[in-house]
Structure formats: structure tokens, C-alpha cells
Design a protein around this motif. Sequence first.
Motif, PDB file in Angstrom:
ATOM      1  N   PHE A  97       0.861  -1.194   0.000  1.00  0.00           N
ATOM      2  CA  PHE A  97       0.000   0.000   0.000  1.00  0.00           C
ATOM      3  C   PHE A  97       0.898   1.246   0.000  1.00  0.00           C
ATOM      4  CE2 PHE A  97      -3.721   2.548   1.710  1.00  0.00           C
ATOM      5  CZ  PHE A  97      -4.514   2.326   0.598  1.00  0.00           C
ATOM      6  N   ASP A  98       1.824   1.264  -0.964  1.00  0.00           N
ATOM      7  CA  ASP A  98       2.672   2.441  -1.156  1.00  0.00           C
ATOM      8  C   ASP A  98       1.926   3.424  -2.046  1.00  0.00           C
ATOM      9  OD1 ASP A  98       2.799   1.186  -3.611  1.00  0.00           O
ATOM     10  OD2 ASP A  98       4.906   0.630  -3.463  1.00  0.00           O
ATOM     11  N   LYS A  99       2.610   4.414  -2.572  1.00  0.00           N
ATOM     12  CA  LYS A  99       1.890   5.455  -3.328  1.00  0.00           C
ATOM     13  C   LYS A  99       1.189   4.871  -4.539  1.00  0.00           C
ATOM     14  CE  LYS A  99       4.196   9.480  -1.564  1.00  0.00           C
ATOM     15  NZ  LYS A  99       5.298   8.982  -0.717  1.00  0.00           N
ATOM     16  N   ILE A 100       1.779   3.877  -5.163  1.00  0.00           N
ATOM     17  CA  ILE A 100       1.131   3.225  -6.299  1.00  0.00           C
ATOM     18  C   ILE A 100      -0.027   2.352  -5.810  1.00  0.00           C
ATOM     19  CG2 ILE A 100       1.515   1.434  -8.055  1.00  0.00           C
ATOM     20  CD1 ILE A 100       4.249   2.661  -8.549  1.00  0.00           C
ATOM     21  N   LYS A 102      -1.869   2.765  -3.325  1.00  0.00           N
ATOM     22  CA  LYS A 102      -3.001   3.605  -2.912  1.00  0.00           C
ATOM     23  C   LYS A 102      -3.901   3.922  -4.107  1.00  0.00           C
ATOM     24  CE  LYS A 102      -1.080   5.532   1.261  1.00  0.00           C
ATOM     25  NZ  LYS A 102       0.257   5.323   1.674  1.00  0.00           N
ATOM     26  N   ASP A 103      -3.322   3.936  -5.284  1.00  0.00           N
ATOM     27  CA  ASP A 103      -4.079   4.131  -6.523  1.00  0.00           C
ATOM     28  C   ASP A 103      -4.823   2.856  -6.929  1.00  0.00           C
ATOM     29  OD1 ASP A 103      -3.936   6.588  -7.723  1.00  0.00           O
ATOM     30  OD2 ASP A 103      -2.536   5.990  -9.288  1.00  0.00           O
ATOM     31  N   VAL A 105      -5.470  -0.419  -5.193  1.00  0.00           N
ATOM     32  CA  VAL A 105      -6.224  -1.430  -4.433  1.00  0.00           C
ATOM     33  C   VAL A 105      -7.738  -1.286  -4.626  1.00  0.00           C
ATOM     34  CG1 VAL A 105      -6.782  -2.300  -2.114  1.00  0.00           C
ATOM     35  CG2 VAL A 105      -4.413  -1.829  -2.717  1.00  0.00           C
ATOM     36  N   GLY A 106      -8.265  -0.066  -4.429  1.00  0.00           N
ATOM     37  CA  GLY A 106      -9.711   0.145  -4.531  1.00  0.00           C
ATOM     38  C   GLY A 106     -10.241  -0.178  -5.913  1.00  0.00           C
ATOM     39  N   ILE A 117      -8.957  -4.619   1.497  1.00  0.00           N
ATOM     40  CA  ILE A 117      -8.502  -4.266   2.846  1.00  0.00           C
ATOM     41  C   ILE A 117      -7.111  -3.645   2.734  1.00  0.00           C
ATOM     42  CG2 ILE A 117      -7.725  -6.661   3.338  1.00  0.00           C
ATOM     43  CD1 ILE A 117      -9.124  -5.430   6.257  1.00  0.00           C
ATOM     44  N   THR A 118      -6.943  -2.505   3.415  1.00  0.00           N
ATOM     45  CA  THR A 118      -5.702  -1.747   3.236  1.00  0.00           C
ATOM     46  C   THR A 118      -4.971  -1.584   4.569  1.00  0.00           C
ATOM     47  OG1 THR A 118      -6.888   0.321   3.579  1.00  0.00           O
ATOM     48  CG2 THR A 118      -6.660  -0.433   1.311  1.00  0.00           C
ATOM     49  N   GLU A 119      -3.720  -1.132   4.472  1.00  0.00           N
ATOM     50  CA  GLU A 119      -2.879  -0.860   5.654  1.00  0.00           C
ATOM     51  C   GLU A 119      -2.734  -2.109   6.546  1.00  0.00           C
ATOM     52  OE1 GLU A 119      -1.203   1.814   5.872  1.00  0.00           O
ATOM     53  OE2 GLU A 119      -2.326   3.566   5.181  1.00  0.00           O
ATOM     54  N   GLN A 158       3.289  -0.003   4.395  1.00  0.00           N
ATOM     55  CA  GLN A 158       4.727   0.105   4.132  1.00  0.00           C
ATOM     56  C   GLN A 158       5.522  -0.017   5.427  1.00  0.00           C
ATOM     57  OE1 GLN A 158       4.354   3.865   1.754  1.00  0.00           O
ATOM     58  NE2 GLN A 158       6.193   3.033   0.848  1.00  0.00           N
ATOM     59  N   GLN A 256       1.515   9.371   8.013  1.00  0.00           N
ATOM     60  CA  GLN A 256       0.694   8.423   7.285  1.00  0.00           C
ATOM     61  C   GLN A 256       0.484   8.812   5.832  1.00  0.00           C
ATOM     62  OE1 GLN A 256      -2.601   7.806   9.671  1.00  0.00           O
ATOM     63  NE2 GLN A 256      -2.821   5.682   9.093  1.00  0.00           N
TER      64      GLN A 256
END
Lengths: 326, 264
Positions: A97-100, A102-103, A105-106, A117-119, A158, A256
Motif C-alpha cells: 500500500f505504497d503510493k502506487i 493507494k491508486d 487497491v480500490g 482491505i488496506t494498511e 509500508q 501516514q
Amino acid sequence: MTRILVFANQQGDSLSSGAKEALAFGRRLASSTGGEVRSVTLGPFAEAGAREAIASGASIAYTISNPLLAEYDVELFVNSIHTVFEQSGADILILSFDKIGKDLVGRLATRAGASAITEVVDYTANSDKVSWIRPIYGDKAFGEYSTTRQKVVVGIRQKSQDVNVPVETSKGEIIEVDYAPSEEMIVTKLVVKIQAALSDISLEDARIIISGGRGLGGPEGFTELQVLANLLGGTVGASRAACDAGWVPSNLQVGQTGAVVAPDLYIAVGISGASQHLAGITNAKTVVAINTDPEAPIFKRANIGVVADYKSVIQALTEKLKKVLV
Amino acid sequence: MHIVVCLKQVLDPEITPKYFKIDPDTNRPENSDTDLVLDSFAENALELAIQLRDKVPGATVTALCLGDEESEEVLRRALAFTANAAVRVWDEEWENLDGQAVGHILAQTITSLGGAQLVLTGYQASDIEEGLVGPVMAEELGIPCVTLVSELEVEENSAKATVEVEGGYAVVSVPTPAVFTIISSETNVPRLPKVKDIRLARSKPINLLESEDLNLDRECCQPGVKLERAYLLNREVACEVLPGDDGAELASELADRLLALKIL
């Protein structure tokens, strides 16, 4: 048997640190559930990435070696990873769940009709049932989640995982996926990319970070922090308040939403310790706080506290360490 | 140009940890004594939406919030920021929605409002911190999404966004309509609303939409994840505060400690 697919993103021709964490998480999960790990790498160096993924535990490494995938593009990556997710028959797709991430997963979860599910930092597994563990409420609590759909896309926080030492003799199969992304799919056009940092060491990789916050009172204080950071072979970070004030560029932000860091030493100078900031330094080994306010929340997280004006401390600290270290 | 900004009401994230408790029956925080506030990144998104509206003649901002009656507070705040309209969407049957379900409902609400050229939302709310709503809305609406946006400029049929990327930042151009998830920056620090606008905001209407007003997919309104258990995490460490108040002596002591610990 659980089939796990890991998106192993690359930086140049080697796997990103997030990809290594995602693979390590996938492998640990596979050993608990009796499953296997597969990987997907994209771009002109996909095959090199695939070999690296196999050394890190993937049994099958899918590649899409198209030159259009050399640079990250959200549409091309969503389409490509989704194709491999379908083709692999995997139930679990793991990404950093790095910057990419974050784009991605959803969008990937929605497209695949999967849970998202994230983080995620950990899991518990009983027979085939996996529960995902992640921090909630600014790291004040942990939540244990089950998923309601057959498939799940998992974003790994991360700097939350120990990475595997690659085993070069590991055997695995590389499968080039028959999928050709086209230029027409690209909707987000890069205008300019700026590598802006005060030093050459990235926050994520730094062993020593000296961060400044609102307590510095202005941008000038960061020059002093930079002198100390240079001396120690570290780099400078900042709190959101210092970035929002325009004292330093926003890409120095630790927290965060900025850089999630895990240095051996983190010196927080004039930083009160908002929850967003503390969440970004969860995995720092030793934290030193220098602040005039003894009640500042940063002292709850710090290992060593100095209650004083930073101006009287940083310069003296630099002078003393210069004598000892240089 | 129609700009929709999606807002969320959250428990004040800066609550002192010792006052933060989880109710074991509901797995939710006990928030009886705690303030509910507009999420901080959502407030950055709201500020940016208002700034963009003020630059484009004829543009309007609709503030949208999924929540019960209590969440009208954040819509009043948006109206005090001079948002043109406020919409609340809610159904008593909704509970424990996750980011995906919220993304679906908000996307359908935006469609029922006639769509929007720009959809802005905070990148991640400070309670559950999923960071899913923006990308899910974009996927549902079939439009691009740009995440981690600090600045935004609009042109006729496109927008230029400054975004955080690994190792720095980038400026990207996307055709609109599009979704943007907003982070804080020096250019979107929330304004202090004028007293006159706060007073006016109290009497402005808030349009309520319910599930029957929307074209919802029942399956997509079901959460994909379920919180089974929540427990507190004690991250407090025993901080050794160095004695004294002389800066130079403290610095010397600190240097000795760090060297003794072999960190340096």
C-alpha cells in the motif's frame, strides 16, 4: 489451497522495497494456509523482476514485458494486474500500500468484485479462514477483519514487514502473459516529474532521520537540521505542520500521508506528535524527542526525551558529534 | 462546472490516547465525551473545491456527506465555507459500511445529482484510514482517479494535478470528469469562515437523499470487510527524559547516550 498472487512492482530492473514486503507477507501467509505464492511483474524488466520474485518464494511468476509498462500508469497497471488476477485463479491479491498501491487497491477490488482491505500489518489464519489485522483510529487501536467476498485485494502497510533473504537457487516457472496494453488506454498523462529532496537519501531508506516541526518557528531551523543530518549520514524530514506552512517541500513529510519510515534513529525536533505523524514512525527503532513542551504526545512514543529549546540543543549536539565522529 | 466534494464526519483524531476507549460490544470507540469533526483531508478537499469554484465563472460546489443527522454539522461547515449546496445521503438500514460500499453509494448519489466535472474527496479519513473511497468511486463512475493530490488547476475538459509519487512529486493531466483524492498542502489550508457566512449557513437547506432515491446495487451496498474485533494498542514507551535545562549539557548527554547505544 489458498492461491496468492503478489504484485511485485519494480523500480528500474529490481523489485521495490514494498514489493519485497508484499512477497514476504505472501510467503508467510502461504505457509500458514498451505497455499502457494505467485507473482506478477510488469514492464521491460519484468523477467528480471520475475527471477527476483522466484528467489523470494514465488512458484510461478507471471510477466507482461510490454515497453508501455515501463513507467507507472494507473489505467495500464489496473488493466494488466486485473488480467493476471483473473488468469491466475488466485483468491488473494497482495500489493504494497505504497503510493502506487493507494491508486490500485480500490480499483482492482471493485473491478474484480473482491473485498478490499488496506494498511494490513498482520493476519491470523485458522484452516482456510484468514483474518486481516490493521491499525485503526490513528494507530490507537488494532482491528481484526474478516472478508465477505470470495476474493480479496490486500494492501500491505509500508515498512511493516521483514523482507526475505532471496534464495538464488529457488526454482519457479516464468509465464509471459498474452496481454497487450495499448496506448489508447492511457488517460493520465505525465506533464513533469520532480525529484525534490534536500539530500540524496530517500526518507524511506534512511537509517537516520532528523525531522522538524512547527516548533522550529520557520524554515531557517531546517538548515541546522540538515547540517546535523549530513554529519550523521542521514536525511531531513518534516511534520505536516511544517510542510503546510510552506517551510519545506511536502515530499519531506513524514507520516501516514507522507513517508512511512523505519529508521534506526528518528530525532523529532519541535514536533508535538499528532497521531498522523506517529503512525508514520511506528517502526522507528529509537526515537529522540526535542521539545519545549513536556506534555507533548511525542514523549509518549520517544525513547529519549529532551525538554528544551531546539536552538540550544541542535547546534551543541552537532559540535559535540563533530569532535567524536569526524 | 459542477464540483462535488465528499465529506466525512470523524471522531477528533487528536483525542488524548488515555481517553480513547473501544466499546467491546460494538467494536467502536466510546465517543460520548469526544468531539466529532470534519475529517482533516476532507476539509482540505473542501477548501480546494471552493478555491476552484471561485476561479471559474458559473461553477458551483455541492458538499456531499453520507451519514446520519448528526453529520449535518459537517455540511453546515461546508455551507459556511460558501459551498452552493449540501446533500446528505442516508438510510437507517446502513450500518458498518466499508469504503467500497461508501464508494458505491456516493458514486450513485453523484450520478443522481446529474454528475460532476470534478469529484474531490480527502485521500483517507482519519478514523478507519482505508483510503478506498476515491478510487472506488472512480471505478464505479468509469472515470479517472488521481490520488494524493496537493494542487489542482482546471481547464476546459481536463485538469492538471500535482501529486505525490515515489521519490518526489509529479504534475499529471487528466481529462474530466475525474475523481481527485486530496492531501494537505500550503495552498489548501482551510479558511476561517466569516461570521456572516456561518450565520447564513444555519438557514440554508440540506437536501436529504435516501436509498430509494438512488439506483443502488444491493450487493455493492454490503460491506466487503467486517470488523470482528477491535482492541487498544499501547504504543507508549517509557521515555527517559534527560535531566536538566541547559541546552549544551543536554546535547552532550544526548550524544553520549546515542554513542553508548551504538546507534551512531
